[in-house]
Motif scaffolding. Structure first.
Motif, short mmCIF file in Angstrom:
data_model
loop_
_atom_site.label_atom_id
_atom_site.label_comp_id
_atom_site.label_asym_id
_atom_site.label_seq_id
_atom_site.Cartn_x
_atom_site.Cartn_y
_atom_site.Cartn_z
N LEU A 1 7.01 5.88 -6.85
CA LEU A 1 7.65 4.75 -7.67
C LEU A 1 7.45 3.46 -6.89
O LEU A 1 7.21 2.37 -7.59
CB LEU A 1 9.22 5.05 -7.62
N LEU A 2 7.32 3.31 -5.72
CA LEU A 2 7.03 1.99 -4.99
C LEU A 2 5.48 1.62 -5.17
O LEU A 2 5.36 0.51 -5.44
CB LEU A 2 7.45 2.13 -3.47
N ARG A 3 4.73 2.62 -5.26
CA ARG A 3 3.15 2.37 -5.28
C ARG A 3 3.11 1.70 -6.65
O ARG A 3 2.14 1.02 -6.75
CB ARG A 3 2.47 3.74 -4.96
N GLU A 4 3.76 2.25 -8.00
CA GLU A 4 3.49 1.86 -9.25
C GLU A 4 3.79 0.33 -9.27
O GLU A 4 3.45 -0.37 -10.09
CB GLU A 4 4.37 2.54 -10.09
N ARG A 5 4.71 -0.17 -8.15
CA ARG A 5 5.04 -1.51 -8.42
C ARG A 5 4.12 -2.35 -7.52
O ARG A 5 4.37 -3.73 -7.38
CB ARG A 5 6.51 -1.74 -7.76
#
Length: 414
Positions: free
Chosen positions: A327-331
């Protein structure tokens, strides 16, 4: 050639303190609490007939604006403009502070400097355009105005509404903030007719991520504009490593606040996300305090953060860690070729955004073929880097001089 050099010396002397102010970015919104401008502003009529990204939707005056910015502006407005949600592709509206310099415009139009801000919070009321000092960016804005640039300080999507106390901002979503930055330039061209197409960006922390993301998106999303370069200081380019630090119980207290605001944003975007998989009951019981950005609630938030233990912030399973990491990598800054050179300056004692994370983001940029100039300062923390090099670097980009590219050295070093 001599005239260019003279201009750069003048710009260096004017902007030195301003760049240091941008470098002094902080993850703690409590330090940025100042009087609101939105409460005292009155409607200012602008052309709202435009359509698409950058089109204007509303404007208001800024009566409590820092006097240094006001003294150097012929126009100073808080403006709502059209942008795009980077996650869904849907049209959105976001606020920004727009300033036009005094004096006649040069041939070819005025250049634009965008100053994306560091972390200010996740609630709608946390926008820096509601603060008289623009979240500590007033000195920087005034300095660029003195030099004849149109200056924009964009609030990111979901920020800038003084009456909104929900977590409406997609915090550290680079796909969205990068578009907000590009659309701020488009909005400036709607608002100030003599604005040209050439622009640059300078940001620290979250603002560094937004500037870097705008560079990655500019080739496809802002191709009608001419981006000359971006400066990213202590950028939060990719914080997906935070999931593993939380799992191992090795986050710093500074990262506790970052972690909680990211979870607040993720939960607001996806209410079905079960926060009990990522934090303990003490954190959930203090969710309201942890969401705050105002001065009146800032001390309370700080007390809660300092009282938390690593176990209260530990994901409950390896599956939860993997989900959060993704989820954080997508940001993170999009993995797309940059349209212009980037300078990245970061510190070895950064307790918020680990230097290894930034170095890895630089290596990925080099692998894409980007032109990246870096400066690593081993003794500097997140807000303490020396940004003086940025002044000459940015002005050289506006002078059409090529940037030094450190990627070959970085690749040789492994």
């Amino acid at each position: 050639m001599g005239r260019r050099s003279t201009g750069r010396i003048r710009m260096t002397s004017v902007l030195l303190a301003a760049v240091i102010a941008v470098a002094g970015c902080s993850s703690d919104a409590d330090e940025q609490a100042t009087p609101t401008t939105g409460a005292g502003g009155v409607e200012y009529r602008v052309d709202t007939d435009g359509a698409g990204p950058g089109a204007l939707r509303a404007a208001e005056t800024m009566p409590l604006l820092d006097r240094r910015v006001r003294a150097n502006s012929q126009l100073a407005l808080r403006v709502k403009y059209v942008s795009t949600d980077g996650r869904t592709g849907e049209e959105t509206e976001t606020w920004g502070a727009f300033f036009a310099p005094k004096g006649p415009a040069p041939e070819g139009g005025r250049p634009v400097i965008v100053l994306p801000h560091g972390t200010s919070g996740v609630l709608g009321e946390c926008g820096v355009t509601l603060k008289s000092d623009l979240g500590d960016l007033a000195v920087t804005a005034a300095s660029w105005l003195q030099l004849g640039y149109v200056v924009v300080v964009p609030d990111y999507q979901g920020l800038g509404d003084p009456d909104e106390q929900r977590p409406t901002h997609p915090y550290l979503d680079a796909r969205t903030s990068g578009r907000n930055v590009i659309d701020a330039v488009r909005a400036a061209r709607y608002l100030v007719p003599e604005t040209g197409t050439r622009w640059g960006a300078l940001g620290g922390s979250q603002g560094g991520q937004a500037a870097w993301a705008a560079n990655a998106l500019a080739e496809t999303y802002g191709s009608e504009l001419d981006l000359v370069g971006v400066a990213a200081l202590s950028p939060a380019a990719d914080v997906s490593g935070l999931a593993d630090l939380a799992a191992s119980g090795t986050m710093t207290v500074e990262q506790y606040g970052l972690y909680n605001w990211l979870l607040l944003a993720l939960n607001a975007e996806n209410p079905e996300l079960d926060l009990r998989r990522f934090v303990g009951p003490e954190v959930l019981a203090s969710w309201d305090e942890l969401s705050q950005c105002s001065a009146s609630r800032g001390a309370q938030r700080a007390e809660v953060l300092e009282s938390l233990s690593a176990d209260e912030l530990r994901p409950t399973s390896p599956e939860a860690v993997t989900e959060l990491r993704e989820l954080l990598r997508e940001r993170a800054v999009p993995d797309l070729p940059a349209a212009a050179p980037t300078i990245v300056i970061y510190g070895g004692k950064d307790e918020l955004v680990r230097s290894g994370w930034t170095a890895a983001a630089v290596r990925r940029g080099c692998a894409r073929g980007d032109v990246v100039h870096t400066q690593f300062q081993p003794a500097a923390d997140h807000g303490g880097i020396d940004g003086r090099q940025v002044v000459g670097w940015l002005t050289a980009r506006f002078d059409d001089e090529p940037s030094y590219n450190r990627c070959a050295e970085i690749e040789r070093a492994g």
